[in-house]
Enzyme design. Sequence first.
Site, mmCIF file in Angstrom:
data_model
loop_
_atom_site.group_PDB
_atom_site.id
_atom_site.type_symbol
_atom_site.label_atom_id
_atom_site.label_comp_id
_atom_site.label_asym_id
_atom_site.label_seq_id
_atom_site.Cartn_x
_atom_site.Cartn_y
_atom_site.Cartn_z
ATOM 1 N N ASN A 93 0.164 -1.482 5.318
ATOM 2 C CA ASN A 93 1.030 -0.782 6.278
ATOM 3 C C ASN A 93 0.345 -0.970 7.619
ATOM 4 O O ASN A 93 -0.685 -0.324 7.889
ATOM 5 C CB ASN A 93 1.053 0.731 6.020
ATOM 6 C CG ASN A 93 1.875 1.131 4.819
ATOM 7 O OD1 ASN A 93 3.050 1.453 4.937
ATOM 8 N ND2 ASN A 93 1.249 1.125 3.654
ATOM 9 N N GLU B 165 -6.315 8.182 7.762
ATOM 10 C CA GLU B 165 -6.799 7.874 6.408
ATOM 11 C C GLU B 165 -8.168 8.494 6.139
ATOM 12 O O GLU B 165 -8.475 8.862 5.012
ATOM 13 C CB GLU B 165 -6.842 6.369 6.187
ATOM 14 C CG GLU B 165 -5.448 5.781 6.102
ATOM 15 C CD GLU B 165 -5.472 4.372 5.597
ATOM 16 O OE1 GLU B 165 -6.020 4.129 4.527
ATOM 17 O OE2 GLU B 165 -4.932 3.493 6.305
ATOM 18 N N GLU C 233 0.867 -1.199 0.000
ATOM 19 C CA GLU C 233 0.000 0.000 0.000
ATOM 20 C C GLU C 233 0.901 1.247 0.000
ATOM 21 O O GLU C 233 1.940 1.250 0.659
ATOM 22 C CB GLU C 233 -0.830 -0.055 1.299
ATOM 23 C CG GLU C 233 -1.691 1.143 1.593
ATOM 24 C CD GLU C 233 -2.329 1.037 3.006
ATOM 25 O OE1 GLU C 233 -1.708 0.437 3.913
ATOM 26 O OE2 GLU C 233 -3.445 1.559 3.177
ATOM 27 N N ASN D 74 -6.917 5.968 -1.818
ATOM 28 C CA ASN D 74 -5.825 5.054 -1.511
ATOM 29 C C ASN D 74 -6.023 3.868 -2.469
ATOM 30 O O ASN D 74 -6.936 3.068 -2.284
ATOM 31 C CB ASN D 74 -5.935 4.635 -0.034
ATOM 32 C CG ASN D 74 -4.765 3.805 0.424
ATOM 33 O OD1 ASN D 74 -4.001 3.278 -0.381
ATOM 34 N ND2 ASN D 74 -4.627 3.678 1.740
ATOM 35 N N LYS E 194 -9.362 1.852 -2.018
ATOM 36 C CA LYS E 194 -9.605 1.302 -0.673
ATOM 37 C C LYS E 194 -10.945 1.751 -0.094
ATOM 38 O O LYS E 194 -11.268 2.944 -0.084
ATOM 39 C CB LYS E 194 -8.468 1.729 0.251
ATOM 40 C CG LYS E 194 -8.478 1.100 1.634
ATOM 41 C CD LYS E 194 -7.211 1.507 2.390
ATOM 42 C CE LYS E 194 -7.114 0.870 3.756
ATOM 43 N NZ LYS E 194 -5.846 1.278 4.441
HETATM 44 N N1 CDT Z 1 -3.073 0.915 6.514
HETATM 45 C C1 CDT Z 1 -4.005 0.307 7.252
HETATM 46 O O1 CDT Z 1 -5.137 0.138 6.821
HETATM 47 N N2 CDT Z 1 -3.649 -0.056 8.501
HETATM 48 C C2 CDT Z 1 -4.571 -0.595 9.462
HETATM 49 C C3 CDT Z 1 -4.174 -0.152 10.817
HETATM 50 C C4 CDT Z 1 -5.311 -0.169 11.758
HETATM 51 S S1 CDT Z 1 -5.175 0.919 13.111
HETATM 52 C C5 CDT Z 1 -3.727 0.545 13.894
HETATM 53 C C6 CDT Z 1 -4.673 -2.108 9.428
HETATM 54 O O2 CDT Z 1 -5.818 -2.593 9.512
HETATM 55 O O3 CDT Z 1 -3.672 -2.811 9.364
#
Ligand code: CDT
Length: 325
Positions: free
Chosen positions: A208, A146, A46, A108, A126
């Site tokens: 991520n 986000e 991502e 995204n 996304k």
């Molecule tokens: N990038 C992304 O969507 N990360 C989210 C983090 C959640 S809150 C810590 C994930 O679901 O991995």
Amino acid sequence: ARKIVLAAAQMGATHRSDERPQTLARMVELLKQAGSKGADVVLFPETAFTTFFPRYLIEDPVELEFWFEHGDVTTAPQTKALFETSKQIGVDIAVGFAEATEDGEHFNSTIYYHAKTGSVLSKYRKIHLPGDFEPIGDKNTTQQLEKRYFKVGDLGFKAFRVPDLAQPTTAERGEPIFGMMICNDRRWAEAWRVLGLQGVEVVLCGYNTTGYAPELWGWDKDVAPEAMRDLAVFQHKLSMQGHSYTNACFSVSAARCGLDDGKHDLVGGSCITDPEGRILAEAKTTEDEIVIAECDLDLCRAGKTRIFDFSRHRRPEHYKLVTEQ
Ligand code: CDT
């Protein structure tokens, strides 16, 4: 058999101060490495071209635009080398990026780029945007903004066929069916099921995922950072393995991981899973690394025709709450 070689290009630490050409060169190198190992398709994470900027509160709109790709990402000067390499070596790629549209909208996104024709076969934006609009706690700690920076994706979960991949191709079963999701989407059964209902055989998911960030996860601050990271990796794999199993498909997940800026921790755990929910290959590091596995797509048939034969066993009349609430 319909065999294809799937790969994840895991990317290690990418700092806020890293120059874009440096990150792009790493991506090109990873793609060449995967190609030399026989990959047919390589998935990048991502927002792969930069650090994961939604962790910062960026209030200046001009500064914010710096993190987005404007125009055609496959030909823009700061990204095109990846797509040129894909074409040169004949390896398809899927890559995540922050998309700014002509109308000034921000998404995204991930695209699937078909090397043979030099064209984008599919785009996904996304849908499950995690975190917050306003920063929580100290605004200088790791955030997940986000909801502030991206619109909810408007393209749905669309499966698509990819020509020229599986060996041997059989007329009877057709070209491989792919689907894409991004990071947080992988935790949602609904996303997988919508792809599953379209007969998906390979799900691609770049991510991520913050390791140590108790406020973001809602976890007790007293839990040791190591234990939090382990739990985050466990839940990542649980999601990939469990949903691959219940939708009888392969999956590839590619992490952006490591310690960004020396303090923002992102978990690794890039892996390839099979339709029985088993891990076929997984990352050994939290650095740049290729994870690769040969997959026989015909192995999806057992689940799709028996235990998860949706047409015979699903009971949608009892699932109405899923879309009504
Ligand atoms: N990038 C992304 O969507 N990360 C989210 C983090 C959640 S809150 C810590 C994930 O679901 O991995």
